[in-house]
Design a protein around this motif. Structure first.
Motif, PDB file in Angstrom:
ATOM      1  N   ARG A  93      58.344  -9.683  19.951  1.00  0.00           N
ATOM      2  CA  ARG A  93      57.404 -10.006  20.864  1.00  0.00           C
ATOM      3  C   ARG A  93      57.502 -11.354  21.545  1.00  0.00           C
ATOM      4  O   ARG A  93      57.790 -12.372  20.455  1.00  0.00           O
ATOM      5  N   ASN A  94      57.258 -11.463  22.863  1.00  0.00           N
ATOM      6  CA  ASN A  94      57.375 -12.857  23.242  1.00  0.00           C
ATOM      7  C   ASN A  94      55.689 -12.967  23.118  1.00  0.00           C
ATOM      8  O   ASN A  94      55.077 -12.523  24.281  1.00  0.00           O
ATOM      9  N   LEU A  95      55.339 -13.931  22.177  1.00  0.00           N
ATOM     10  CA  LEU A  95      53.745 -14.356  22.269  1.00  0.00           C
ATOM     11  C   LEU A  95      53.373 -14.905  23.735  1.00  0.00           C
ATOM     12  O   LEU A  95      52.064 -14.709  24.031  1.00  0.00           O
ATOM     13  N   SER A  96      54.292 -16.020  24.256  1.00  0.00           N
ATOM     14  CA  SER A  96      53.667 -16.477  25.508  1.00  0.00           C
ATOM     15  C   SER A  96      53.605 -15.498  27.004  1.00  0.00           C
ATOM     16  O   SER A  96      53.071 -16.155  27.831  1.00  0.00           O
ATOM     17  N   VAL A 108      67.796 -15.110  23.696  1.00  0.00           N
ATOM     18  CA  VAL A 108      67.075 -15.118  25.357  1.00  0.00           C
ATOM     19  C   VAL A 108      65.782 -14.689  25.507  1.00  0.00           C
ATOM     20  O   VAL A 108      65.246 -13.943  24.609  1.00  0.00           O
ATOM     21  N   CYS A 109      65.299 -14.826  26.450  1.00  0.00           N
ATOM     22  CA  CYS A 109      63.705 -14.044  26.669  1.00  0.00           C
ATOM     23  C   CYS A 109      64.146 -13.453  28.053  1.00  0.00           C
ATOM     24  O   CYS A 109      64.574 -13.991  29.091  1.00  0.00           O
ATOM     25  N   THR A 110      63.452 -12.168  27.819  1.00  0.00           N
ATOM     26  CA  THR A 110      64.017 -11.278  29.266  1.00  0.00           C
ATOM     27  C   THR A 110      62.847 -10.110  29.241  1.00  0.00           C
ATOM     28  O   THR A 110      62.049  -9.996  28.441  1.00  0.00           O
ATOM     29  N   CYS A 111      62.766  -9.582  30.425  1.00  0.00           N
ATOM     30  CA  CYS A 111      61.707  -8.585  30.689  1.00  0.00           C
ATOM     31  C   CYS A 111      62.030  -7.458  29.949  1.00  0.00           C
ATOM     32  O   CYS A 111      63.166  -7.185  29.706  1.00  0.00           O
ATOM     33  N   SER A 163      53.526 -11.289  27.671  1.00  0.00           N
ATOM     34  CA  SER A 163      53.402 -10.290  27.116  1.00  0.00           C
ATOM     35  C   SER A 163      54.430  -8.984  27.606  1.00  0.00           C
ATOM     36  O   SER A 163      54.691  -8.089  27.359  1.00  0.00           O
ATOM     37  N   ASP A 164      54.995  -9.482  29.056  1.00  0.00           N
ATOM     38  CA  ASP A 164      56.003  -8.437  29.676  1.00  0.00           C
ATOM     39  C   ASP A 164      57.393  -8.707  29.174  1.00  0.00           C
ATOM     40  O   ASP A 164      58.139  -8.186  29.834  1.00  0.00           O
TER      41      ASP A 164
END
Length: 83
Positions: A14-17, A53-56, A19-20
């Motif tokens: 999960r990306n805590l910063s 990476v951070c992605t949708c 949510s999507d």
């Protein structure tokens, strides 16, 4: 979630910063570039998963679909299931 392929191991968190979005960490920079080429790849201090990476979630779902399509089912051994 942990996903292992021939080309790399992926840890999905999960990306805590945001949510999507999700964080995808891996030991294969090349696979991140191939699956998430439009995303910025960040090098981490984690020796097991040194790239992320951070992605949708939609882009992650599209990458999962691509991974499933690339499965070579004949490579699996015949499994016997007991009812």
């Amino acid at each position: 979630m942990l996903i292992q392929t021939i080309n790399g191991d992926f840890l999905i968190e999960r990306n805590l910063s945001k949510s999507d979005c999700v964080k995808i960490k891996t030991n294969s920079k090349e696979e991140l570039q191939r699956l998430f080429g439009s995303c910025e790849i960040v090098q981490t201090t984690d020796s097991e998963f040194p790239f992320e990476v951070c992605t949708c979630k939609q882009e992650f779902a599209n990458a999962l679909i691509l991974m499933v399509k690339e499965i070579e089912y004949p490579d699996f051994k015949q499994l016997n299931f007991i009812d």
